[in-house]
Each structure stands twice: as C-alpha cells, then as structure tokens.
Design a protein around this motif. Structure first.
Motif, short mmCIF file in Angstrom:
data_model
loop_
_atom_site.label_atom_id
_atom_site.label_comp_id
_atom_site.label_asym_id
_atom_site.label_seq_id
_atom_site.Cartn_x
_atom_site.Cartn_y
_atom_site.Cartn_z
N UNK A 8 49.88 33.14 15.50
CA UNK A 8 48.99 32.10 16.02
C UNK A 8 49.75 31.12 16.89
N UNK A 9 50.97 30.76 16.48
CA UNK A 9 51.77 29.83 17.26
C UNK A 9 52.12 30.42 18.62
N UNK A 10 52.44 31.70 18.65
CA UNK A 10 52.77 32.37 19.91
C UNK A 10 51.56 32.40 20.83
N UNK A 11 50.40 32.64 20.25
CA UNK A 11 49.17 32.69 21.05
C UNK A 11 48.88 31.34 21.68
N UNK A 12 49.10 30.24 20.89
CA UNK A 12 48.86 28.88 21.39
C UNK A 12 49.82 28.55 22.52
N UNK A 13 51.10 28.93 22.34
CA UNK A 13 52.10 28.66 23.38
C UNK A 13 51.76 29.42 24.65
N UNK A 14 51.35 30.69 24.50
CA UNK A 14 51.00 31.53 25.65
C UNK A 14 49.81 30.95 26.40
N UNK A 15 48.79 30.50 25.62
CA UNK A 15 47.60 29.93 26.26
C UNK A 15 47.94 28.64 26.99
N UNK A 16 48.84 27.83 26.41
CA UNK A 16 49.19 26.58 27.04
C UNK A 16 50.00 26.76 28.30
N UNK A 17 50.67 27.92 28.44
CA UNK A 17 51.49 28.16 29.63
C UNK A 17 50.69 28.68 30.81
N UNK A 18 49.44 29.08 30.59
CA UNK A 18 48.63 29.63 31.68
C UNK A 18 48.21 28.53 32.62
N UNK A 19 48.29 28.78 33.90
CA UNK A 19 47.85 27.85 34.92
C UNK A 19 46.79 28.52 35.79
N UNK A 20 45.75 27.78 36.11
CA UNK A 20 44.72 28.38 36.97
C UNK A 20 45.27 28.68 38.35
N UNK A 21 44.83 29.79 38.91
CA UNK A 21 45.24 30.17 40.26
C UNK A 21 44.00 30.42 41.10
N UNK A 22 43.84 29.62 42.12
CA UNK A 22 42.71 29.76 43.02
C UNK A 22 43.23 30.16 44.39
N UNK A 23 43.26 31.45 44.67
CA UNK A 23 43.81 31.90 45.95
C UNK A 23 42.96 31.41 47.10
N UNK A 24 43.58 31.05 48.21
CA UNK A 24 42.81 30.59 49.36
C UNK A 24 42.00 31.73 49.95
N UNK A 25 40.83 31.37 50.51
CA UNK A 25 40.00 32.37 51.17
C UNK A 25 40.70 32.86 52.43
N UNK A 26 40.50 34.11 52.75
CA UNK A 26 41.08 34.66 53.96
C UNK A 26 40.47 33.93 55.16
N UNK A 27 41.33 33.37 56.00
CA UNK A 27 40.84 32.52 57.07
C UNK A 27 40.19 33.31 58.20
N UNK A 28 40.73 34.49 58.50
CA UNK A 28 40.22 35.24 59.64
C UNK A 28 39.97 36.69 59.27
N UNK A 29 38.96 36.94 58.44
CA UNK A 29 38.66 38.33 58.08
C UNK A 29 38.07 39.06 59.26
N UNK A 30 38.14 40.39 59.21
CA UNK A 30 37.52 41.16 60.27
C UNK A 30 36.02 41.03 60.25
N UNK A 31 35.40 41.13 61.40
CA UNK A 31 33.94 41.09 61.49
C UNK A 31 33.46 42.53 61.54
N UNK A 32 33.01 43.03 60.39
CA UNK A 32 32.69 44.44 60.26
C UNK A 32 31.19 44.67 60.39
N UNK A 33 30.84 45.81 60.94
CA UNK A 33 29.44 46.18 61.10
C UNK A 33 28.83 46.53 59.74
N UNK A 34 27.63 46.00 59.50
CA UNK A 34 26.87 46.31 58.29
C UNK A 34 25.57 46.98 58.72
N UNK A 35 25.30 48.15 58.18
CA UNK A 35 24.11 48.92 58.54
C UNK A 35 23.25 49.06 57.29
N UNK A 36 21.99 48.61 57.38
CA UNK A 36 21.06 48.69 56.25
C UNK A 36 19.80 49.44 56.69
#
Length: 396
Positions: A8-36
């Motif tokens: 239980x102590x190891x689990x608490x330490x592991x959980x406390x070490x986690x940091x949120x990671x919010x990757x930045x959105x891709x600034x210039x994605x390709x403009x791909x054709x969508x066919x519906x």
C-alpha cells in the motif's frame, strides 16, 4: 499484514509521483480530404459530401471542398456526373446501375485528383422492423433484418429523427408593431414545431459468426425519458447499408478511433485505411470509404400514448415567466405608463428584444385591459424548429 502495508505504501508513493501530461495540439496538421456518402445503385439519389480536416485551433469546424468535379465511373468507362449543390455536397438523381459491374468514385479539385477502388454492388436486404423497448430511463430503439440468401453478413445503419415539440406558452395574440391583434393560428401559429437531428455515431452489425444471416435487436439509439424529443410525438427513419468485409473493417476501426478511446482498457489508435487514394500525391492520406449499393429505409412513430405518464420531458427553457402588460398602467405616483407600447409594439418605442403577447387580461366584465407576454424563446418555437408540418407526418 506487514507485506500488505508495504504494498500500500508503494502504491501511494507511485500515485504521488505521477504528474499530468497535456501534450500540445499539433499546430499545423495536414489538411486531408474527407469523403462521406454511398453510391446508390438504385432509383434513390446519391449524395457525396467532400470536406477537409481542420486543426484543433481553427475557428471553423467545417471546411467544405467546393467546385470539385465528382463522377461515378463504371468498370466499362461509363461516367455518371454529380452536381454540386452547396457546402461541399455533390448530388445525382437515381443512377439505376447494373449490379453485374463494379464502380468507383472520381474526384477532381483545382490541382488534385482522387480515385476510389472499383467496388462491387452490395444491395441491402429490407429492414424487417424497427422495434423499441420502454424503460424507466427512456426508450431504446433497435433494428432487425435478415438476408435469406446469407450473402450480406455486414451491416451499417444511420438515421434521421424528427420530433414534434411545443414552446412554453401558447400565443393567441401578435403585435403588428403598432397594436396587439388576434393571431391567425392557421398561418402564424408558433406553439407547435418540428425539429430534426441525424445520427452522430457509427452503428454496425455483423452476422459473420452466425449460421444464418440474421440481425436481431441491433441497438440504434436511446432517448432519455426527460428528453424534449418525447414531448408530443417522435419519428425515426433508419437507413440500412450492406457492406463488404473490407468496408466493415474500415468502419469498425473508425468507430474505435473516434468513439472508444480514452480509457486504459479501450482500443489503441490504429491506421484507418479506406479505399480512396490521391492520384496526384499517393502518400497523402484520404479519409473515407466508398460503397456501392441500394439502401433500405424504414420509419416508425412513437407517441405519448405509447409511453408511461411518468415520462416528464424537461422544458428547453425552464426559467420562462409571464409578465402582465396593461394598455395603461397608473402608478401610485407619476404619469401613466403605456405598457403594451413599451414591451410589445416596436413601432411605438418598444425596445428590442420585444416580448410576444400571449393571452388577454380581462376585467370581470370581460373587457380586455392588456395582455400577458414572455420573451421570444419562451413563446416562438420557430427559433429552434419549423412550424411547417413534414409531409410524412400528414399521411402517417
């Protein structure tokens, strides 16, 4: 017990070490054709919608492809042109294709060309029925079908739903800008309206692992008991498409990537390989899968008589209130106030947004001395729908 405490102590330490990671959105994605869309092989019209993907930071949610040349081409070279209508939609009347041949879609833009693979015609068997069950939480709707020849096996559905609803207050009166008059309920009623919506999820079904090609109670959609869709009467038209195994795999992967990601036990993202390719730039991704075949449709209606009285739809505008406005109001101190002109009659000084008159205010002797009124969203249902009854509603 000591070992458990260490874990239980190891689990608490592991959980406390986690940091949120919010990757930045891709600034210039390709403009791909969508066919519906689907090439309808029968007498119904074919609609192909073309657009391009947009970045997450874009203010435009839709990027239609305009002025393209879109055609259906047979394996014998016969060309069937589609006509551009609006917003990237390309339409053709019934093509009535020969089921013994294969067909592809050709798309030409100002500087690029795209072709789909040649595809065999896969005609959908009829929809046997659209059924529904009623639970305390709402209504669940299902599709039922079968192919007696055991040839179809792979299915996709989408739907358009239409429902009748009403505004919070019934208006018997209308202002012409100068005075309040009796409203013509034949030509200008604004209490009952109809609204539409289309399916926003990918609905699939398969009988590939069954001995017979039968689909029973395949879920289509659900409606909550508090939904405005169940206020008066509800209708759903379901369309059924027959798919090849490759088309089914495409839609299944697309569903996983768009609807079933986010949890640790959900499917991992995968490549979505359709059957449309860029001739100009073969490495360019194209999103979509072109199928060819007839489409089966079926419509049902669900009315309030079919539902428990415990179903209580929540008003779209729950905080509406009626105000009372008099022809002339005499305050305890000060000059008379012409309240109807102040709140109803825009040509006589009413400030926008004006109130809509609802019902007459009468003295005990029956003399009208004013009208109640409310804001436009609370009275005028045409702000969210149409007061023109759909043609299929008339002869249901």
């Amino acid at each position: 017990m000591k070992k458990l405490n260490i874990i239980l102590l190891a689990a608490i330490i592991f959980a406390g070490c986690k940091k949120p990671y919010n990757p930045p959105a891709i600034a210039s994605p390709g403009s791909y054709l969508v066919v519906e869309g689907v090439i309808n092989s029968g007498s119904d019209s074919t609609l192909i919608k073309l657009s391009r993907t947009v970045s997450l930071s874009s203010v435009n949610a839709v990027n239609p492809v305009l002025n393209a040349v879109v055609t259906v081409v047979s394996d014998q070279g016969t060309v069937f042109p589609l006509t551009e209508t609006s917003n990237g939609n390309y339409v053709s009347a019934g093509l009535n294709l020969d089921n013994s041949h294969t067909y592809r879609l050709s798309i030409k833009t100002s500087n690029e060309q795209y072709l789909s693979d040649f595809v065999a015609v896969e005609n959908s068997p009829p929809i046997d029925s659209i059924s529904y069950t009623v639970q305390s939480s709402g209504v669940n709707i299902f599709a039922n079908t079968h192919d007696p020849k055991n040839n179809t096996r792979y299915y996709r559905w989408d739907y358009t739903e239409t429902w009748m609803f009403h505004s919070n207050y019934f208006s018997s009166w209308i202002s012409n800008g100068d005075t309040v008059l009796i409203r013509n309920q034949v030509t200008d009623q604004i209490y009952y309206c109809w609204q539409n919506d289309t399916s926003s999820t990918i609905i699939l079904g398969s009988s590939a692992k069954l001995a017979k090609d039968i689909i029973a109670n395949n879920p289509i959609t659900s409606i909550a008991s508090t939904s405005e869709k169940l206020t008066r009467e509800y209708s759903i038209q379901v369309k059924q498409y027959a798919l090849t195994g490759a088309a089914y795999t495409f839609w299944e992967n697309l569903k996983k990537n768009t609807e079933q990601l986010g949890g640790i036990f959900d499917a991992q993202p995968s490549n979505i390989n359709g059957n449309i390719h860029s001739v100009t730039n073969p490495s360019e991704p194209v999103i979509g899968y072109v199928s060819v075949g007839s489409v089966s449709t079926l419509r049902i209606f669900i009315g309030t008589d079919d539902l428990p009285i415990s179903f209580t739809p929540t008003p779209f505008y729950p905080s509406c209130e009626l105000d009372s406005e008099l022809f002339i109001y005499y305050p305890p101190h000060g000059n008379p106030i012409y309240q109807e002109d102040e709140f109803f009659n825009i040509n006589k000084g009413a400030l926008s947004p004006v109130l809509i008159p609802v019902q007459a205010i009468e003295t005990p002797s029956g003399t009208i001395i004013g009208h109640t009124g409310a804001s436009q969203p609370c009275v005028d249902c045409t702000l969210r729908g149409t007061n023109k009854q759909p043609s299929f509603w008339i002869n249901k």
